[in-house]
Design a protein around this motif. Structure first.
Motif, short mmCIF file in Angstrom:
data_model
loop_
_atom_site.label_atom_id
_atom_site.label_comp_id
_atom_site.label_asym_id
_atom_site.label_seq_id
_atom_site.Cartn_x
_atom_site.Cartn_y
_atom_site.Cartn_z
N GLN A 119 0.84 -1.13 0.00
CA GLN A 119 0.06 -0.16 -0.11
C GLN A 119 0.90 1.26 0.05
O GLN A 119 0.52 2.27 -0.63
CB GLN A 119 -0.74 -0.01 1.37
CG GLN A 119 -2.17 -0.91 0.99
CD GLN A 119 -2.79 -1.08 2.59
OE1 GLN A 119 -2.18 -1.49 3.28
NE2 GLN A 119 -4.32 -1.11 2.42
N PRO A 120 1.87 1.45 0.77
CA PRO A 120 2.68 2.66 0.75
C PRO A 120 3.22 2.80 -0.39
O PRO A 120 3.20 4.27 -0.89
CB PRO A 120 3.89 2.21 1.97
CG PRO A 120 3.16 1.32 2.81
CD PRO A 120 2.40 0.44 1.74
N ILE A 121 3.55 2.16 -1.28
CA ILE A 121 4.18 2.38 -2.54
C ILE A 121 3.07 3.26 -3.42
O ILE A 121 3.02 3.92 -4.15
CB ILE A 121 4.77 1.15 -3.25
CG1 ILE A 121 5.83 0.81 -2.62
CG2 ILE A 121 5.11 1.47 -4.87
CD1 ILE A 121 6.51 -0.43 -3.21
N LEU A 122 1.64 2.34 -3.57
CA LEU A 122 0.63 2.81 -4.07
C LEU A 122 0.43 4.39 -3.62
O LEU A 122 0.16 5.36 -4.64
CB LEU A 122 -0.61 1.95 -3.95
CG LEU A 122 -0.85 0.89 -4.85
CD1 LEU A 122 -2.21 0.19 -4.63
CD2 LEU A 122 -0.70 1.26 -6.43
N GLU A 123 0.34 4.37 -2.45
CA GLU A 123 -0.12 6.00 -1.98
C GLU A 123 1.11 6.96 -2.56
O GLU A 123 0.70 8.17 -2.67
CB GLU A 123 -0.03 5.98 -0.56
CG GLU A 123 -1.26 5.30 0.09
CD GLU A 123 -1.21 4.78 1.60
OE1 GLU A 123 -0.47 5.50 2.37
OE2 GLU A 123 -2.11 4.18 2.28
N ASN A 124 2.25 6.35 -2.21
CA ASN A 124 3.45 7.40 -2.81
C ASN A 124 3.36 7.79 -4.28
O ASN A 124 3.57 8.97 -4.53
CB ASN A 124 4.79 6.69 -2.42
CG ASN A 124 5.92 7.71 -2.92
OD1 ASN A 124 6.39 7.33 -3.90
ND2 ASN A 124 6.56 8.42 -2.26
N ARG A 125 2.82 6.76 -4.87
CA ARG A 125 2.89 7.10 -6.34
C ARG A 125 1.37 7.53 -6.83
O ARG A 125 1.15 7.81 -7.86
CB ARG A 125 3.06 6.09 -7.22
CG ARG A 125 4.59 5.59 -7.31
CD ARG A 125 5.24 6.60 -8.05
NE ARG A 125 4.77 6.59 -9.40
CZ ARG A 125 5.30 5.87 -10.48
NH1 ARG A 125 6.15 4.78 -10.09
NH2 ARG A 125 4.73 5.95 -11.69
N ASN A 126 0.54 7.66 -5.66
CA ASN A 126 -1.02 8.00 -6.04
C ASN A 126 -1.41 7.11 -7.15
O ASN A 126 -2.23 7.51 -8.29
CB ASN A 126 -1.14 9.49 -6.35
CG ASN A 126 -2.34 10.23 -6.44
OD1 ASN A 126 -3.14 9.43 -5.50
ND2 ASN A 126 -2.59 11.40 -7.02
#
Lengths: 224, 386
Positions: B142-149
């Motif tokens: 999840q944190p990668i998805l949030e980081n890349r929006n």
């Protein structure tokens, strides 16, 4: 008993020396109202401040019950003023963020505070300031403020009260009220009042006259 | 009844004199806490993004070779603590960080190896599916998805990606989302092997007991003494949590030094200003202290009164400043910094340690300036000023 011996006070400005007091010697017998009178610049206030240890003389000695206070340390002198002396100045010098009651109690030791509150209220009542204990100085008249200052001087039950022109900033009525309170106190304590207003010293036991820094006429008779 | 000379009496009844100084201290605390937190957040950011190094270690061949030499692999195999050694194909996707775009590794592995690694870091699939063999697909936490929006089905790497080594000759889609705080991205080994022909293969190893990883890492290639380990630094490089942090701290050391100088200067200036403010307020209070001195209050007691007033004011203002900083930095961390790849700990003790000199310095400055004035205080001159 408070006494002073051969008190001299010189002010030096550049090369000019002003002799404010020239060898004043006095004994202030207890339980009396002593007046010190004289024109402006005669040295009466300076003498008062030397007597209470706030100022050091150029020469001479002040003794309380035989003990010299002239060369006491700052701390010892402050302790003496706090425990034995009371002060009333020409202006009341009340702290404007404290109520009248708090101003009276300002010099009391913290461990004596609770016991002194009732006494402060009694003093307010005695000085005609009933119900004014919670008022701030800005809400009091000049006469009321000076009577609060008198209560502040008396709260510690001082042996000697020093008053420097305590009525100078007051009208006659208020002046008499202040002097009356001081005269009552002098029944069993010593009160020393400096003033240039002879009317205010009508109730004095002894009046000393100072002119040009010299004691000119020591009236030790009872003039009350 | 509180004593009339109690510091609280003065502080509570003179807001116009107390609040400006308190406000200055609050702002100063916030300023220092924010600067220190942001400076320290770079370290935290690195630790957060590369936290997978707590679970496995990368051994990367040096530039001249396409895979880890056999003799180096043999050394790994001799370590009794090691559980598994996995050869993985890799490629990189861009992630946003405080220092700009950085490449983040995507591991290409077999389904069995992938499941083993994901189980090791405690990541579970919560949305979508795992990448199919040979297809340009990834599963990311999840944190990668949030980081890349990004969302499921979006392209995470492609031929048009900016940046050095990140990107892919074919668009790579996100097909699954992992529930985990640990940043991890995985693809299929078949896909990485056929697509990234020139990218070296690296080795990952895990230990039977996870806490042994640091011990093994240190034995293989000690931090700061690469040549002293079992592995040869001429042939391989080892990506461990310890050397990653050492490199970051080393590269940021100058910035930390600058921050210390800035912080010390700010504290000095604020303390000086507060000392001057104290002096001004003391000047306004000279009649008060003159009369109190005449009445027989000793200079030591007057000094203590001022010291306590200053201490109480600075401590309360410092506490308010700290609480305010926590709230503001928490808000900024969640709403501003996180999206920019900056991980900020709003309650970083290191940052708040830096604010501690503020109340101390202000109290010392105030004490010194006021003591000098108090020593010279002449009660009679105050009383006679009619």
């Amino acid at each position: 008993m408070l006494s002073c011996n051969d008190i001299c006070l010189d002010y030096v400005e550049a090369t000019r020396v002003t002799h404010a007091l020239k060898g004043v010697s006095l004994d202030f017998s207890p339980n009396k109202l002593h007046g010190i009178m004289g024109p402006s610049g005669s040295g009466k206030s300076s003498l008062l401040y030397i007597l209470c240890g706030l100022k050091s003389p150029t020469a001479g000695n002040v003794a309380l019950d035989g003990t010299s206070i002239t060369n006491m340390s700052d701390a010892a002198c402050a302790r003496l003023r706090s425990q034995k002396f009371g002060f009333v100045f020409q202006q009341p010098f009340l702290l404007n963020y404290l109520t009248a009651l708090e101003n009276i109690l300002v010099g009391i030791n913290p461990d004596e505070l609770s016991a002194s509150v009732q006494k402060a209220e009694s003093l307010l009542s005695y000085l005609g300031l009933d119900g004014m204990g919670d008022k701030y100085p800005s809400m009091l008249s000049g006469g009321e403020r000076q009577r609060v200052a008198v209560a502040r001087a008396l709260i510690g039950n001082p042996d000697i009260v020093f008053a420097d022109e305590p009525t100078a900033a007051l009208d006659k009525d208020n002046g008499y009220k202040v002097m009356s309170a001081l005269a009552d106190w002098a029944v069993d304590h010593t009160v020393i009042v400096v003033t240039h207003d002879a009317d205010m010293l009508k109730g004095a036991d002894v009046i000393h006259h100072l002119i040009g820094g010299c004691l000119v006429d020591d009236q030790s008779s009872n003039v009350r | 009844m509180r004593h009339p000379l109690s510091p609280f009496t003065y502080l509570t009844r003179n807001p116009s004199k107390v609040l400006p100084m308190g406000f200055v201290i609050v702002l100063c605390v916030f300023l220092i806490a924010a600067v220190a937190s942001i400076a320290n957040s770079i370290d935290l950011t690195v630790r957060t993004i590369y936290r997978y190094t707590e679970f496995f270690t990368y051994v990367i061949p040096q530039r001249s070779t396409q895979s880890v030499p056999m003799d180096q692999r043999a050394i790994l195999e001799m370590q009794p603590e090691i559980d598994r050694i996995i050869e993985g194909g890799v490629f990189f996707v861009n992630i946003k960080t405080v220092v700009g775009r950085l490449p983040f590794v995507v591991i290409g592995s077999t389904p069995e190896e992938r499941d083993y690694l994901l189980k090791r870091i405690g990541a579970t699939l919560i949305e979508g599916r795992m990448p199919e063999d040979g297809k340009p697909e990834v599963v990311v936490s999840q944190p990668i998805l949030e980081n890349r929006n990004l969302k499921l089905g979006d392209v995470i790497a492609g031929p048009l990606d900016d940046g050095g080594i990140a990107g892919s000759p074919v668009p790579v889609k996100v097909v699954g989302v992992l529930k985990s705080d640990i940043w991890v991205a995985m693809s299929s080994r078949t896909f990485t092997d056929k697509t990234f022909l020139l990218t070296p293969k690296c080795l990952l190893f895990t230990t039977k007991v996870p806490s042994d990883l640091d011990v093994v890492n240190e034995r293989l290639m000690p931090v700061g003494r690469k040549g002293d380990g079992f592995l040869s630094p001429e042939k391989v490089n080892v990506l461990t949590r310890a050397n990653l942090l050492a490199e970051v701290r080393d590269s940021l050391s100058s910035m930390y030094m600058i921050m210390e100088v800035v912080s010390a200067t700010v504290i000095f200036v604020i303390a000086l200003m507060s000392g001057m403010l104290s002096n001004i307020y003391f000047t306004q209070r000279i009649p008060e202290f003159g009369v109190l001195a005449a009445l027989g209050i000793s200079r030591a007691r007057l000094m203590m009164k001022i010291v306590w007033e200053t201490v109480i004011l600075t401590v309360i203002a410092w506490a308010i400043g700290s609480v305010l900083s926590v709230f503001l930095l928490t808000y900024l961390a969640a709403n501003v910094f996180k999206q920019r790849g900056l991980f900020l700990d709003a309650m970083d003790p290191w940052a708040y340690q830096h604010t501690l000199p503020i109340p101390v310095a202000i109290t010392i400055f105030a004490m010194v300036t006021v003591w000098v004035r108090l020593k010279r205080l002449d009660a009679v001159s105050v009383i006679e000023r009619r």
